[in-house]
Design a protein around this motif. Structure first.
Motif, short mmCIF file in Angstrom:
data_model
loop_
_atom_site.label_atom_id
_atom_site.label_comp_id
_atom_site.label_asym_id
_atom_site.label_seq_id
_atom_site.Cartn_x
_atom_site.Cartn_y
_atom_site.Cartn_z
N PHE A 170 8.69 3.42 15.64
CA PHE A 170 7.70 4.38 15.13
C PHE A 170 6.28 3.93 15.45
O PHE A 170 5.45 4.72 15.94
CB PHE A 170 7.88 4.55 13.63
N PHE A 171 5.98 2.66 15.17
CA PHE A 171 4.61 2.19 15.40
C PHE A 171 4.29 2.09 16.89
O PHE A 171 3.13 2.23 17.29
CB PHE A 171 4.40 0.85 14.71
N THR A 172 5.31 1.86 17.71
CA THR A 172 5.08 1.91 19.15
C THR A 172 4.67 3.32 19.58
O THR A 172 3.74 3.49 20.37
CB THR A 172 6.34 1.48 19.91
N GLY A 173 5.36 4.32 19.05
CA GLY A 173 4.97 5.70 19.33
C GLY A 173 3.59 6.03 18.80
O GLY A 173 2.83 6.78 19.42
N LEU A 174 3.25 5.46 17.63
CA LEU A 174 1.93 5.70 17.05
C LEU A 174 0.84 5.09 17.93
O LEU A 174 -0.19 5.74 18.21
CB LEU A 174 1.87 5.10 15.65
N PHE A 175 1.05 3.85 18.39
CA PHE A 175 0.08 3.23 19.29
C PHE A 175 -0.03 4.02 20.59
O PHE A 175 -1.12 4.15 21.17
CB PHE A 175 0.47 1.79 19.59
N ALA A 176 1.09 4.55 21.06
CA ALA A 176 1.06 5.36 22.28
C ALA A 176 0.23 6.62 22.07
O ALA A 176 -0.51 7.04 22.96
CB ALA A 176 2.48 5.71 22.70
N ALA A 177 0.36 7.24 20.89
CA ALA A 177 -0.41 8.44 20.60
C ALA A 177 -1.91 8.13 20.58
O ALA A 177 -2.73 8.86 21.14
CB ALA A 177 0.02 9.04 19.26
N LEU A 178 -2.27 7.02 19.92
CA LEU A 178 -3.68 6.62 19.89
C LEU A 178 -4.20 6.30 21.28
O LEU A 178 -5.32 6.69 21.65
CB LEU A 178 -3.85 5.41 18.97
N SER A 179 -3.38 5.60 22.05
CA SER A 179 -3.79 5.22 23.40
C SER A 179 -3.97 6.44 24.30
O SER A 179 -4.97 6.58 25.00
CB SER A 179 -2.74 4.27 24.01
N GLY A 180 -2.99 7.34 24.28
CA GLY A 180 -3.08 8.53 25.12
C GLY A 180 -4.22 9.44 24.70
O GLY A 180 -4.92 10.00 25.56
N GLY A 181 -4.43 9.59 23.40
CA GLY A 181 -5.54 10.41 22.92
C GLY A 181 -6.89 9.84 23.31
O GLY A 181 -7.80 10.57 23.71
N TYR A 182 -7.01 8.51 23.22
CA TYR A 182 -8.28 7.86 23.58
C TYR A 182 -8.56 8.01 25.07
O TYR A 182 -9.70 8.27 25.47
CB TYR A 182 -8.21 6.38 23.19
N ALA A 183 -7.52 7.85 25.89
CA ALA A 183 -7.70 8.01 27.33
C ALA A 183 -8.07 9.46 27.68
O ALA A 183 -8.95 9.70 28.51
CB ALA A 183 -6.43 7.60 28.07
N MET A 184 -7.40 10.42 27.04
CA MET A 184 -7.69 11.83 27.34
C MET A 184 -9.07 12.24 26.84
O MET A 184 -9.71 13.13 27.43
CB MET A 184 -6.62 12.71 26.71
#
Length: 363
Positions: free
Chosen positions: A37-51
């Motif tokens: 779950f937290f891996t997916g959460l970090f991925a969401a933050l990472s992808g949102g920040y990049a976009m």
């Protein structure tokens, strides 16, 4: 807590009804599910920040970043969930390693993708300073290039202007010296070139006439210089040289704040080097270890699943899958007949029907 546990069990990809029968296994899969779950959460933050940097400046940049972050996080979450759930603990150790190897490689790639935007945020201050230095150096290089190109293009005109200025300066210096001599002559100061007699005599009149003529020549030279400078100035304006200026501190701050993802990613890579091009080991190690941390975090669910021993849940799943396979194979030997449209009966198919079905399947 029960709802939280059930959510993390879902994240781990387990069969809930089977897991509930084995309380000793539940905490292990809570930990695995929380990691996913937290891996997916970090991925969401990472992808949102990049976009966000892709659409920065757009009024809907935050909305686009949030939407992409949610989609990217769910995609990584689903992929991690599948990776962990697909490892069969009932197979041999070597087979588990073979199963896990491509999954670990995929997890490493996901970890690299996730870690980069987060590293950009962690080193945001250092990246801004490196971007300012880069923008300032690029602007200086651009101005130098324009000046060199202009000097080459208008070399004759510039040489003529410099020669006229040299002549003007020489004439102005001579006029100044002669004017001092004239003053000495008028006020009776004795020198090697003056009579020492006070008054406005013939020598003083002749000197004054010469000075007036030379002053007219100087005025003509100044007029020619102004014309030449005006021509050069218009040429510089035409070639866009006046539009290029060294950036101020405020302009550099503005440029660094609107820098795109590519520029920031380049600046992050440059943090491992000093201004003189030498390796900055401390910063390079910090960037490397932060990236490795996210990669390890992404691979952690797979490692936990591989390192854990075979428990009762794994055995129950194996038995359940075996039973379902047996039932599916058994159902293949039976067919359903409808009697009077109301009742259904299961009758064993004939050998001929089995052969015919096998041929159809092979076909």
């Amino acid at each position: 807590m029960n709802a939280v546990n059930q959510f993390f069990w879902f994240c781990s990809g387990v069969h809930l009804d089977t897991l509930k029968k084995h309380p000793t296994e539940q905490n292990k899969y809570v930990g695995i599910g929380a990691t996913i779950f937290f891996t997916g959460l970090f991925a969401a933050l990472s992808g949102g920040y990049a976009m966000y940097f892709v659409f920065k400046g757009d009024p809907f940049a935050i909305i686009f970043a949030m939407l992409f972050g949610i989609i990217w996080g769910l995609a990584i979450f689903n992929m991690d969930r599948y990776i962990v759930a697909s490892i069969n603990k009932n197979s041999s150790a070597w087979k588990q390693i073979l199963q896990a190897t491509p999954r670990i490689l995929l997890a490493v790639m996901i970890g690299i993708v996730i870690s980069r935007p987060l590293e950009l945020k962690i080193f945001d201050k250092e990246i801004r300073e490196r971007l300012k230095v880069s923008y300032l150096n690029n602007q200086r290089a651009r101005i130098d290039t324009l000046n060199q190109a202009f000097n080459t293009k208008y070399g004759i005109e510039l040489a003529k202007l410099n020669a006229t200025r040299t002549e003007r300066d020489s004439l102005a210096s001579a006029i100044k010296a002669d004017r001092q001599k004239l003053n000495f002559e008028i006020f009776g100061n004795k020198t090697t070139e003056t009579s020492g007699v006070m008054g406005y005599g013939p020598y003083a009149k002749r000197k004054e006439a010469e000075l007036q003529q030379r002053q007219q020549n100087l005025d003509t030279l100044n007029a020619n210089i102004r014309q030449q400078e005006d021509f050069v100035s218009k040429r510089k304006e035409f070639d866009g040289m006046f539009a290029e200026r060294i950036y101020t501190g405020k302009q550099l701050d503005s440029l660094a704040s609107i820098a795109g993802f590519a520029d920031r990613n380049w600046a992050l890579g440059q943090l491992s080097f000093n201004a003189n091009g030498t390796k900055d080991d401390s910063t390079a190690m910090a960037v490397t270890f932060i990236g490795l941390l996210f990669i390890f975090f992404e691979c952690l669910p797979v490692f936990v699943k591989m390192m854990s021993s075979i428990g009762p849940y794994d055995k129950s799943v194996e038995y359940r899958e075996t039973a379902e396979v047996y039932t599916a194979e058994k159902d293949r030997d039976y067919e359903v007949e409808v009697v009077d449209g109301l009742h259904e009966t299961r009758v064993q198919t004939s050998i001929e029907q089995k052969k015919l079905r096998l041929k159809e399947d092979n076909y």
